[in-house]
Motif scaffolding. Structure first.
Motif, PDB file in Angstrom:
ATOM      1  N   THR A  11       2.348 -17.217   0.482  1.00 54.89           N
ATOM      2  CA  THR A  11       1.450 -16.440   1.340  1.00 54.89           C
ATOM      3  C   THR A  11       1.616 -16.841   2.805  1.00 54.89           C
ATOM      4  O   THR A  11       2.034 -17.967   3.112  1.00 54.89           O
ATOM      5  CB  THR A  11      -0.027 -16.647   0.949  1.00 54.89           C
ATOM      6  OG1 THR A  11      -0.417 -17.984   1.292  1.00 54.89           O
ATOM      7  CG2 THR A  11      -0.257 -16.417  -0.525  1.00 54.89           C
ATOM      8  N   ALA A  47      -0.171 -11.797   4.686  1.00 58.94           N
ATOM      9  CA  ALA A  47       1.044 -11.225   4.107  1.00 58.94           C
ATOM     10  C   ALA A  47       1.470 -12.123   2.954  1.00 58.94           C
ATOM     11  O   ALA A  47       1.125 -13.314   2.926  1.00 58.94           O
ATOM     12  CB  ALA A  47       2.141 -11.133   5.159  1.00 58.94           C
ATOM     13  N   GLU A  48       2.209 -11.539   2.011  1.00 59.66           N
ATOM     14  CA  GLU A  48       2.667 -12.312   0.853  1.00 59.66           C
ATOM     15  C   GLU A  48       4.070 -11.869   0.460  1.00 59.66           C
ATOM     16  O   GLU A  48       4.350 -10.668   0.409  1.00 59.66           O
ATOM     17  CB  GLU A  48       1.745 -12.076  -0.358  1.00 59.66           C
ATOM     18  CG  GLU A  48       0.321 -12.511  -0.101  1.00 59.66           C
ATOM     19  CD  GLU A  48      -0.654 -12.178  -1.236  1.00 59.66           C
ATOM     20  OE1 GLU A  48      -1.749 -12.751  -1.250  1.00 59.66           O
ATOM     21  OE2 GLU A  48      -0.316 -11.336  -2.099  1.00 59.66           O
ATOM     22  N   ALA A  49       4.934 -12.840   0.205  1.00 62.96           N
ATOM     23  CA  ALA A  49       6.224 -12.541  -0.415  1.00 62.96           C
ATOM     24  C   ALA A  49       6.009 -12.773  -1.907  1.00 62.96           C
ATOM     25  O   ALA A  49       5.731 -13.895  -2.336  1.00 62.96           O
ATOM     26  CB  ALA A  49       7.293 -13.467   0.125  1.00 62.96           C
ATOM     27  N   TYR A  84       8.571  -1.711   7.204  1.00 62.17           N
ATOM     28  CA  TYR A  84       7.649  -2.690   6.616  1.00 62.17           C
ATOM     29  C   TYR A  84       6.407  -2.840   7.476  1.00 62.17           C
ATOM     30  O   TYR A  84       6.442  -2.665   8.689  1.00 62.17           O
ATOM     31  CB  TYR A  84       8.342  -4.061   6.456  1.00 62.17           C
ATOM     32  CG  TYR A  84       8.948  -4.579   7.731  1.00 62.17           C
ATOM     33  CD1 TYR A  84       8.176  -5.269   8.663  1.00 62.17           C
ATOM     34  CD2 TYR A  84      10.289  -4.356   8.016  1.00 62.17           C
ATOM     35  CE1 TYR A  84       8.730  -5.725   9.849  1.00 62.17           C
ATOM     36  CE2 TYR A  84      10.845  -4.807   9.198  1.00 62.17           C
ATOM     37  CZ  TYR A  84      10.057  -5.490  10.113  1.00 62.17           C
ATOM     38  OH  TYR A  84      10.605  -5.925  11.280  1.00 62.17           O
ATOM     39  N   THR A 132       3.266  -5.086   9.134  1.00 61.49           N
ATOM     40  CA  THR A 132       2.967  -6.461   9.547  1.00 61.49           C
ATOM     41  C   THR A 132       1.456  -6.593   9.692  1.00 61.49           C
ATOM     42  O   THR A 132       0.731  -5.594   9.729  1.00 61.49           O
ATOM     43  CB  THR A 132       3.632  -6.819  10.886  1.00 61.49           C
ATOM     44  OG1 THR A 132       3.065  -6.013  11.919  1.00 61.49           O
ATOM     45  CG2 THR A 132       5.142  -6.624  10.831  1.00 61.49           C
ATOM     46  N   ARG A 139       9.482  -3.442   1.104  1.00 65.08           N
ATOM     47  CA  ARG A 139      10.630  -4.249   0.703  1.00 65.08           C
ATOM     48  C   ARG A 139      10.694  -4.424  -0.820  1.00 65.08           C
ATOM     49  O   ARG A 139      10.997  -5.513  -1.333  1.00 65.08           O
ATOM     50  CB  ARG A 139      10.595  -5.605   1.419  1.00 65.08           C
ATOM     51  CG  ARG A 139      10.429  -5.431   2.937  1.00 65.08           C
ATOM     52  CD  ARG A 139      11.306  -6.310   3.773  1.00 65.08           C
ATOM     53  NE  ARG A 139      12.636  -6.465   3.241  1.00 65.08           N
ATOM     54  CZ  ARG A 139      13.300  -7.633   3.189  1.00 65.08           C
ATOM     55  NH1 ARG A 139      12.741  -8.725   3.642  1.00 65.08           N
ATOM     56  NH2 ARG A 139      14.511  -7.670   2.704  1.00 65.08           N
ATOM     57  N   ASN A 141      10.955  -7.961  -6.295  1.00 69.38           N
ATOM     58  CA  ASN A 141      10.412  -8.593  -5.085  1.00 69.38           C
ATOM     59  C   ASN A 141       9.649  -7.575  -4.266  1.00 69.38           C
ATOM     60  O   ASN A 141      10.031  -6.409  -4.215  1.00 69.38           O
ATOM     61  CB  ASN A 141      11.551  -9.117  -4.196  1.00 69.38           C
ATOM     62  CG  ASN A 141      12.359 -10.190  -4.874  1.00 69.38           C
ATOM     63  OD1 ASN A 141      11.832 -10.956  -5.674  1.00 69.38           O
ATOM     64  ND2 ASN A 141      13.640 -10.234  -4.572  1.00 69.38           N
ATOM     65  N   TRP A 146       6.886  -7.219  -0.498  1.00 72.63           N
ATOM     66  CA  TRP A 146       6.143  -7.769   0.646  1.00 72.63           C
ATOM     67  C   TRP A 146       4.799  -7.050   0.660  1.00 72.63           C
ATOM     68  O   TRP A 146       4.759  -5.816   0.676  1.00 72.63           O
ATOM     69  CB  TRP A 146       6.948  -7.468   1.918  1.00 72.63           C
ATOM     70  CG  TRP A 146       6.341  -7.789   3.237  1.00 72.63           C
ATOM     71  CD1 TRP A 146       5.922  -6.889   4.181  1.00 72.63           C
ATOM     72  CD2 TRP A 146       6.153  -9.089   3.811  1.00 72.63           C
ATOM     73  NE1 TRP A 146       5.491  -7.550   5.297  1.00 72.63           N
ATOM     74  CE2 TRP A 146       5.618  -8.902   5.097  1.00 72.63           C
ATOM     75  CE3 TRP A 146       6.386 -10.388   3.362  1.00 72.63           C
ATOM     76  CZ2 TRP A 146       5.298  -9.964   5.946  1.00 72.63           C
ATOM     77  CZ3 TRP A 146       6.063 -11.445   4.200  1.00 72.63           C
ATOM     78  CH2 TRP A 146       5.535 -11.231   5.474  1.00 72.63           C
TER      79      TRP A 146
END
Ligand code: A2P
Length: 335
Positions: free
Chosen positions: A155, A244-246, A278, A280, A295, A307, A309
């Motif tokens: 995160t 935000a989180e990957a 994307y 932000t 993404r 995966n 975002w």
């Protein structure tokens, strides 16, 4: 039908947003009571063009309201939620105090609205942690279609998650450092301006932080599956609003990316960003009530990996908006 509502922690970062969201969504409010500590009793906030005075919670008569939204820290919830509930008030609690009690529903309306039915057990409904909420809104369609075995998540969380003191610390340190002055660390152990801290909430015996373990416990409780494995790293970043989180998921069935994208596009509360576009935190997420996903791509290192975002306003969908949506579902279905 209209309801008398109390907001406890009304002068805080989340409390103020709750008042805004109640107004924006035209929630059927008859009387609104704003509660905080004696520190801010007598201050006023605007609601529907009128000023409403803040009352010291110690002096509040709970029999005046049917619903209460709490966001004044776990200790304050510990003290006042049972008292409010005993007066027949349904409490929607934003703190971690009741989230892990088996008889208290933990609800994200897009994900597990059915859990609300258990609100009568204690007259308390818990609102999950901000990072968990946005992740699960994004993962619910994937879980339904393919089954999720494991989630790896990192995160990037804004300082508003620590309340007003976090926002003040980032602003204050940034201004001081840019002016060549020394900056003190108060809200955080280390400097947050121009820096990232892999430390949110306290460290636990297993080496994870409590924020990270919240993502593990809450994901399992909300999805109703203790077999889902969650591997989180939570990081505080020098951003005021928005998390935000990957997110990297491993599914039971192989995922077709195009199909996953179309499932996400058709899911409630999600906006999909396509191709190389994307969202932000600044600019896209701040002030919004939904979760943004971008993404979306195959994990080139894993046959069942996907995966993405995931970005949302932590004060809104991560807290205030989710609580108000719980209240909306509650009055629609049960009150
Ligand atoms: P107060 O303004 O009286 O301090 P934040 O998360 O942004 O720091 O906000 C915390 C909120 O919780 C504020 O509204 C704060 O009110 C409220 N609060 C904190 N401690 C208490 C308490 N012991 N009793 C009532 N409200 C509290």
């Amino acid at each position: 039908q209209e309801f008398d509502i109390a907001v406890l922690g009304a002068t805080g970062a989340v409390g103020e947003a709750i008042v805004e969201v109640l107004e924006e969504r035209n929630f059927p409010v008859r009387n609104l009571y704003l509660l905080a500590s004696e520190r801010s009793a007598g201050n006023t906030l605007r609601f529907k063009g009128k000023s409403v005075r803040v009352t010291d919670v110690e002096e509040f008569d709970w029999s005046q309201v049917q619903l209460a939204l709490f966001s004044a820290g776990a200790e304050t919830s510990d003290r006042w939620a049972p008292i409010a509930a005993d007066h027949g008030v349904v409490v929607i609690d934003n703190t971690s105090r009741f989230r892990y009690e088996y008889d208290v529903p933990l609800v994200v309306p897009e994900v597990n609205p059915h859990a609300l039915a258990d609100y009568r057990n204690r007259n308390i409904i818990a609102n999950p942690n901000c990072s968990t909420i946005q992740m699960l809104v994004a993962l619910k369609p994937i879980h339904e279609a393919y089954g999720i075995e494991r989630i790896n998540v990192a995160t990037y969380q804004s300082v508003s998650g620590s309340g007003k003191k976090g926002v003040d610390e980032l602003a204050g340190q940034t201004a001081k450092l840019l002016n060549g002055l020394p900056a003190e660390n108060k809200a955080y152990d280390k400097q947050i301006a121009f820096n990232c801290l892999p430390h949110i909430d306290e460290f636990m015996d297993n080496g994870y932080t409590k924020e990270e373990m919240k993502m593990v416990w809450e994901t399992q409780k909300i999805l109703g599956d203790d077999n889902i494995r969650v591997n989180p790293t939570c990081v505080r970043v020098p951003v005021f609003y928005g998390h935000a989180e990957a997110v990297h998921v491993e599914t039971c069935q192989p995922v077709h990316v195009e199909e996953a994208i179309s499932l996400l596009e058709n899911a409630e509360g999600i906006e999909v960003f396509h191709g190389n576009d994307y969202p932000t935190q600044v600019g896209d997420a701040t002030g919004k009530d939904h979760v943004m996903v971008a993404r979306i791509r195959e994990d080139i290192s894993h046959p069942c990996g996907l995966n993405m975002w995931v970005v949302a306003d932590n004060v809104r969908k991560g807290a205030a908006t989710n609580s108000v949506q719980i209240a909306e579902k509650l009055i629609e279905e049960y009150l």
